[in-house]
Structure formats: C-alpha cells, structure tokens
Design an enzyme around this catalytic site. Sequence first.
Site, PDB file in Angstrom:
ATOM      1  NE  ARG A  28     127.737 -88.382  68.322  1.00  0.00           N
ATOM      2  CZ  ARG A  28     128.693 -89.264  68.549  1.00  0.00           C
ATOM      3  NH1 ARG A  28     129.378 -89.239  69.661  1.00  0.00           N
ATOM      4  NH2 ARG A  28     128.974 -90.206  67.675  1.00  0.00           N
TER       5      ARG A  28
ATOM      6  CE  LYS B 140     115.689 -96.611  51.318  1.00  0.00           C
ATOM      7  NZ  LYS B 140     114.996 -95.445  51.820  1.00  0.00           N
TER       8      LYS B 140
ATOM      9  CG  HIS C 137     109.951 -99.777  55.595  1.00  0.00           C
ATOM     10  ND1 HIS C 137     110.697 -98.968  54.788  1.00  0.00           N
ATOM     11  CD2 HIS C 137     108.653 -99.433  55.350  1.00  0.00           C
ATOM     12  CE1 HIS C 137     109.902 -98.171  54.095  1.00  0.00           C
ATOM     13  NE2 HIS C 137     108.638 -98.436  54.420  1.00  0.00           N
TER      14      HIS C 137
ATOM     15  CE  LYS D 188     105.603-100.999  53.139  1.00  0.00           C
ATOM     16  NZ  LYS D 188     104.848 -99.968  53.836  1.00  0.00           N
TER      17      LYS D 188
ATOM     18  CD  GLU E 289     106.635 -92.383  48.662  1.00  0.00           C
ATOM     19  OE1 GLU E 289     106.518 -92.296  49.889  1.00  0.00           O
ATOM     20  OE2 GLU E 289     107.692 -92.162  48.061  1.00  0.00           O
TER      21      GLU E 289
ATOM     22  CG  ASP F 182     114.111 -92.685  48.929  1.00  0.00           C
ATOM     23  OD1 ASP F 182     114.655 -92.938  50.017  1.00  0.00           O
ATOM     24  OD2 ASP F 182     112.936 -92.296  48.821  1.00  0.00           O
TER      25      ASP F 182
ATOM     26  CG  HIS G 191     111.545 -99.663  49.619  1.00  0.00           C
ATOM     27  ND1 HIS G 191     112.190-100.242  50.680  1.00  0.00           N
ATOM     28  CD2 HIS G 191     111.435 -98.354  49.934  1.00  0.00           C
ATOM     29  CE1 HIS G 191     112.448 -99.321  51.593  1.00  0.00           C
ATOM     30  NE2 HIS G 191     112.009 -98.159  51.159  1.00  0.00           N
TER      31      HIS G 191
ATOM     32  CE  LYS H 141     110.077 -89.242  48.198  1.00  0.00           C
ATOM     33  NZ  LYS H 141     109.396 -90.232  49.056  1.00  0.00           N
TER      34      LYS H 141
HETATM   35  C1  BG6 Z   1     111.415 -94.872  52.572  1.00  0.00           C
HETATM   36  C2  BG6 Z   1     111.847 -93.783  51.641  1.00  0.00           C
HETATM   37  O1  BG6 Z   1     112.347 -95.912  52.587  1.00  0.00           O
HETATM   38  O2  BG6 Z   1     110.155 -95.379  52.141  1.00  0.00           O
HETATM   39  C3  BG6 Z   1     110.807 -92.679  51.573  1.00  0.00           C
HETATM   40  O3  BG6 Z   1     113.089 -93.255  52.075  1.00  0.00           O
HETATM   41  C4  BG6 Z   1     109.450 -93.251  51.243  1.00  0.00           C
HETATM   42  O4  BG6 Z   1     111.179 -91.693  50.626  1.00  0.00           O
HETATM   43  C5  BG6 Z   1     109.117 -94.416  52.149  1.00  0.00           C
HETATM   44  O5  BG6 Z   1     108.501 -92.219  51.382  1.00  0.00           O
HETATM   45  C6  BG6 Z   1     107.854 -95.114  51.697  1.00  0.00           C
HETATM   46  O6  BG6 Z   1     107.497 -96.072  52.649  1.00  0.00           O
HETATM   47  P1  BG6 Z   1     105.981 -96.552  52.780  1.00  0.00           P
HETATM   48  O7  BG6 Z   1     106.045 -97.648  53.783  1.00  0.00           O
HETATM   49  O8  BG6 Z   1     105.205 -95.348  53.230  1.00  0.00           O
HETATM   50  O9  BG6 Z   1     105.573 -96.999  51.417  1.00  0.00           O
END
Ligand code: BG6
Length: 482
Positions: A48, A150, A180, A184, A218, A237, A242, A338
């Site tokens: 911006r 996302k 993502h 992997k 995590e 999330d 995922h 988490k």
């Molecule tokens: C993201 C989430 O999509 O994936 C995060 O928004 C999460 O909250 C992350 O920590 C985890 O990704 P990875 O590749 O570290 O398992």
Amino acid sequence: MNEKKAEPGTFVIFGGAGDLSRRKLLPALARLFERGDLDRVHVVGLSREPIGDDAFRRIAADALVQAGRPPNVVERFCHRLHAHSLGRNGDDGYHSLAARLTAIEEIHGLPQNRVYYLAVPPDAVTQTSACLSAAGLTSSRGFTRVIVEKPFGRDLASAETLNDELHRYFQETQIYRIDHYLGKETVQNLLVFRFANSIFESLWNRERVRAVEITVAEELGVGSRAGYYDKSGALRDMVQNHITQLLTLVAMEVPSAFEAQAIRYEKIKVLRSIAPIDCEDVVRGRYVAGKVNGIDVPGYLDEEGVPAGSETETLVAMRLAVDTWRWQGVPFYLRSGKRMKSRSTQIVVHFRDVPVSLFRNVVSGLDTPDVLVITVQPDEGFSLHFDVKIPGQPFRLQRVPLSFKYNQAFAEMPEAYETLLSDVWHGDQTLFVHADEVLESWRIYTPLLEHPPPVVPYVAGTSGPPEADRLTASGKGLWTPE
Ligand code: BG6
C-alpha cells in the site's frame, strides 16, 4: 521438481514485504531460481505504502540470508525483484500496476505470463480480484493465475459466496487454493506409499484396519497471531483444511490417473462419504499455563491480543466415520492442538489383531496389534511396528519398528512452498484445493461451528485433555504420537 523448463513471466505478490512473503514466498522463489526452475521469472512485490525497488530488495535480501540462501544467489535473485505501490485509492493503483507490469515485461522481454499471490486478509480477496479485473489484469496474452491463501471462508455459506465471487473474475482453472500441507513431501508420498506398493494397499481396508488416527500437534502457541487466531480456532485453522486433506489422501480410492482432476474427484468422494459428526464425538480444548520443553508458557487467555472471555479452542479432537465400503465401521480419530507436548504430525494406522493369539497362554499382556506410523513431520518417514520373539528364555515377545527415515535416504527435502509455487507456475493443480472440495469440507464441520461443544482446559506441554482420550473406542488411549 517439474521436468519442463518454466516459461518466463512475472510473479506478483500482494503483501510483497509482508510476513508470509519474507518467511516463505521469497525464499521459495529464490530456491526455484537457484535450481534453474523459475530462473526467468521476475517478482513484483506490492504494498500500500511506497517502498521502492532498492528498499524492497534490501528487505528481501535480509529475509533470504535468514533463510540460508547463499550470497551470490541472493544478489542475482534480487536483481529480478521490483516493488510497486498500490496506494490507498483503490482502482487507480491497479491501473498503474497494469502499466508497470507491461513496462517490466517490455524491458525484460517477458511474455504476459502472470501469477498473482493474494497474501491478503481473507476479507480482501474478493475486492482485490474485482480490482484486478477492472484493470484488465485477470486475463492476458499468456497465462494468468491467482493463488488464494487459507482460510477459504469461515463456514459453508461464506465459502460458497467466496467461490461465487472468485468465479466472477477467474475461471476455476486459473484459481490455486493453497493448503501448504499438500506441498509437504511426506504428504505427497502418501499417494506413492499407497498406490505404488501393493502390499500396503491390500491391507488398507476395514478387514485389516481397526482405526486410523491423524494428529497434528504443535509446541507453538498462538504467538503474535491472536488477532487472526481468536476468530478462527483450531477447527477452522487446522482441521477443516490441513487435517482433512490428510484424511482424504488416506481414505481415497485409487484415482484413474495421476493427474489433478482424477485425484480431486476421489478426494471429493471421500468428503461426501463422511457421516454427520455427533457433537458427543468432538472435544474442544484450550491450553492453560504449563511448561513446554521445560519453559513456562502462559495459558491461551493470557496470550497477547486474546480478548477476555474468549471461547476459542486451541485443540480439537474428534471421531468420525467414512461411510464407504472400504472404511465402514473403522473410526477415524482426528486431533490437532497448539502447545502440546511435542511437535508431531502423524498418521497412525492400527491394524486388527490376530483372530486368536497362539501365544496367549505363554505370554501375558499381549495386546498390541500391528501399527503403521507415518510421520509427516518432523523426522519424516514411517515405521511399521510388530512383535518379534526376544532371543532366549523365557519365551517373551517385544514390539519392534521397521523404519524408514527420509533424512537417512535422501539429501534434501524441498520446502512445501517451493513445490507449490513451481506447480502453479507450471499450471499443475494436483496439489491445490478445488472449489467443490472446499465446500464439502465446510459442509462437514459447519454444524460443529454452529453448535460448538464446550471448551475444556488442558495444560500446555501435555497431550491434551483427558476428555480427548475418552473418545477412543477402546478407552486405552489410542492416540500414539511416537
Ligand atoms: C498454518 C496455521 O496453516 O499451519 C498455523 O495457520 C499452524 O496455526 C501452521 O501453526 C502449521 O504448519 P506446519 O507446516 O508448521 O505444520
């Protein structure tokens, strides 16, 4: 890596100097440049506020050095970076972007191949697409593709609206919805593991499998992302995208071909077969203060930016059923949290026990059916756990693993974003999420979002609340992170 040499063109990043761009996108593009895949692609970072090419290159160089790219690569790659400010006046900025892209293409002799990466807040996706369209930027003489991050909607209704709006400006073949996890290596390997090896595929059904667990644990907490996370929670999330992607790859039938349409078709079939989830089969948890790796960490409600009285969950555990001939009666346990004990993404396939144990009168406590553990991260690989006789007397059995570790077999693992950005550039949608897939996934979870079960506490640094353990049919704690 894609076999075919990439065509030249321009990769446009909305939020070019932002966090995602610095941490993931620029390092991935630099790596692809270094490998000679996207080495004729120029990158335009949008913002911006005016930044200027030099300042953008400095920001990028810092990020690339931090990501471990060698100085000569950083220097050469940075020459291909350009900054452009969209300003704050909406449409004008997009017309000036059109002019800038044409200028860059003319100066560097690039065809009109353009990819837009919308690293923008979810509610800005439609507006950005509309502005691109108004400035004539949604089609070109080459290819035009758009990458959408996302979260893709907040529930079924909002995802439907978002799909409809995006389809006003782009064809589905131009849209790359990124998850993502699909980039992997170990996730891609699920297809190879299942469909290139007949031994596992012959065991992959209700006759042989007792239960499947998918865990994404995590160690990290919400960090500085409370503003986003508190409106999202673990279900939106991690689970809706995922974990559900992992589930579809584990449960799908063999596709008719190794190509996007055939694979997406089979994944959608899995999603459509998932029975409505009973609220009783879902546990929502939230971490309270504890110790992770010996370090004191605050509870979620005390994290910076989390509103008082938040009802957001940081963990979801659930049991669901995939009602297909293959999986009838096999429970799938999904769990993501988490601030758990350790970082671990695993798919655990529990095989059925032998019908009658030959050794039941000789060995006590023999209650350990075979297990296949697929470790998506860290320490990528898999291990098959089964019983062997311990040499000598008395007659005893022991559980042993037969293991494969990626890092022992292969020198390097590309980052997920490298694979995904290369695929977008090459026009391969296999690892991207189709509009219908997103909707089917929201269809499964929207009832839970509308009538969420209460949130129970769990201590940071543990494997979650005891309520989650009670979900497992055996009551023996089927969750098995290694
Ligand atoms: C993201 C989430 O999509 O994936 C995060 O928004 C999460 O909250 C992350 O920590 C985890 O990704 P990875 O590749 O570290 O398992």
